[in-house]
Design an enzyme around this catalytic site. Structure first.
Site, PDB file in Angstrom:
ATOM      1  N   GLY A 139     -23.048  18.161 -28.059  1.00 20.59           N
ATOM      2  CA  GLY A 139     -22.513  18.578 -26.784  1.00 20.59           C
ATOM      3  C   GLY A 139     -22.535  19.973 -26.365  1.00 20.59           C
ATOM      4  N   HIS A 157     -34.633  18.671 -29.931  1.00 22.77           N
ATOM      5  CA  HIS A 157     -33.294  17.755 -30.183  1.00 22.77           C
ATOM      6  C   HIS A 157     -32.875  17.194 -28.938  1.00 22.77           C
ATOM      7  CE1 HIS A 157     -29.148  17.507 -31.716  1.00 22.77           C
ATOM      8  NE2 HIS A 157     -29.633  16.267 -31.681  1.00 22.77           N
ATOM      9  N   GLY A 201     -25.098  22.269 -36.420  1.00 22.64           N
ATOM     10  CA  GLY A 201     -23.783  22.120 -35.798  1.00 22.64           C
ATOM     11  C   GLY A 201     -22.788  22.981 -36.739  1.00 22.64           C
ATOM     12  N   HIS A 225     -35.351  25.764 -31.988  1.00 25.21           N
ATOM     13  CA  HIS A 225     -34.558  24.469 -31.694  1.00 25.21           C
ATOM     14  C   HIS A 225     -33.978  24.563 -30.374  1.00 25.21           C
ATOM     15  CE1 HIS A 225     -31.980  21.067 -33.414  1.00 25.21           C
ATOM     16  NE2 HIS A 225     -31.147  21.578 -32.238  1.00 25.21           N
ATOM     17  N   GLY A 255     -21.030  26.264 -30.845  1.00 27.79           N
ATOM     18  CA  GLY A 255     -20.000  26.847 -31.411  1.00 27.79           C
ATOM     19  C   GLY A 255     -18.782  26.436 -31.770  1.00 27.79           C
ATOM     20  N   SER A 262     -24.518  30.003 -32.724  1.00 27.39           N
ATOM     21  CA  SER A 262     -23.623  30.978 -32.702  1.00 27.39           C
ATOM     22  C   SER A 262     -23.697  32.079 -33.877  1.00 27.39           C
ATOM     23  CB  SER A 262     -22.340  30.590 -32.573  1.00 27.39           C
ATOM     24  OG  SER A 262     -21.991  29.267 -32.984  1.00 27.39           O
TER      25      SER A 262
HETATM   26  C1  DX5 Z   1     -24.993  20.681 -30.640  1.00 26.26           C
HETATM   27  C2  DX5 Z   1     -26.405  21.271 -30.752  1.00 26.26           C
HETATM   28  C3  DX5 Z   1     -26.340  22.204 -31.579  1.00 26.26           C
HETATM   29  C4  DX5 Z   1     -25.592  23.364 -31.372  1.00 26.26           C
HETATM   30  C5  DX5 Z   1     -25.677  24.568 -32.404  1.00 26.26           C
HETATM   31  O1  DX5 Z   1     -24.856  19.539 -29.672  1.00 26.26           O
HETATM   32  O2  DX5 Z   1     -27.219  19.899 -31.142  1.00 26.26           O
HETATM   33  O3  DX5 Z   1     -27.784  22.582 -32.047  1.00 26.26           O
HETATM   34  O4  DX5 Z   1     -25.982  24.281 -30.283  1.00 26.26           O
HETATM   35  O5  DX5 Z   1     -25.026  25.527 -32.283  1.00 26.26           O
HETATM   36  P1  DX5 Z   1     -23.803  26.228 -33.393  1.00 26.26           P
HETATM   37  O6  DX5 Z   1     -24.853  26.812 -34.331  1.00 26.26           O
HETATM   38  O7  DX5 Z   1     -23.180  27.158 -32.851  1.00 26.26           O
HETATM   39  O8  DX5 Z   1     -23.058  24.970 -33.863  1.00 26.26           O
HETATM   40 ZN    ZN Z   2     -29.010  20.662 -31.816  1.00 22.45          ZN
END
Ligand code: DX5
Ligand code: ZN
Length: 216
Positions: A142, A66, A176, A33, A145, A198
């Protein structure tokens, strides 16, 4: 728990030793991703073409991008040429979503529509008919974590009903704040794919963390 498709977010990888983290994902996960941010659609900039190219070159499993950017259509051909297999664009960033999604498919990639936490899934009743997946953001996009927003579980269940009625082949991806603490509830609500940054890369053993999220 059913077998979950797990897509580690490379935003949380160690960029000073990217090859190591790419290889862990190759050996254990289902999809890469890649979070692309432009500092306009979201208040942060992530990484661009050289990093996407490096990951695609070493990847042995599919790569999804994404796009948290305005005017995402400008990059479809480029990303296709680098080896990206699926692209999600934000509902909130596209004035002509029908055209944009169909363009991704025309280029031979899978197409997804991403929505921010505040965007109602009811707005997707038409686009699910020709989308390969819907990405529900369960944090404000954005940053990695962040903490999972609890009302998003209800949105997954609501979207599942819309999908069953209009296009059962369309997958639900949740992105997220996903971790072992909430994976069960997310799976029960109807998610097929989870993104985890994370929860994978901050774990002592990222390979084991991926397996646990998959439900293996
Ligand atoms: C946020 C991203 C996510 C994020 C996920 O804007 O689209 O893909 O990096 O990270 P974790 O799993 O740490 O929330
Ligand atoms: Zn994402």
């Amino acid at each position: 728990m059913k077998r979950m498709i797990v897509a580690p977010s490379m935003l949380a990888a160690d960029f000073s030793n990217l090859a190591k983290d790419i290889d862990v994902v190759n050996a254990n996960a289902d999809i890469f991703h890649l979070d692309i941010m432009d500092g306009v659609f979201v208040p942060n900039i992530s990484y661009g073409t050289p990093v996407i190219e490096a990951i695609c070159k070493r990847a042995t499993i599919p790569v999804e991008a994404h796009l948290m950017i305005v005017e995402p259509q400008k990059f479809f051909e480029l990303y296709k040429s680098l080896g990206v297999g699926s692209i999600s664009v934000h509902y909130e960033a596209c004035n002509h979503l029908d055209r944009t999604v169909k363009r991704i498919k025309e280029l031979g990639m899978k197409a997804g529509v991403a929505i921010n936490p505040h965007t109602s899934v009811q707005l997707l009743e038409d686009v699910v008919r020709f989308s390969d997946y819907i990405l529900i953001m369960s944090v404000n996009p954005g940053y990695g974590g962040q903490k999972y927003i609890p009302y998003c579980t209800g949105k997954i269940a609501e979207l599942k009903k819309i999908i069953e009625k209009n296009n059962p082949d369309c997958l639900i991806e949740v992105d997220g704040g996903v971790g072992l603490n909430n994976i069960q509830e997310i799976a029960n609500a109807g998610a097929d794919v989870v993104v985890a940054g994370s929860a994978v890369f901050a774990a002592k053993d990222p390979a084991e963390a991926i397996k646990k999220l998959q439900g293996i």
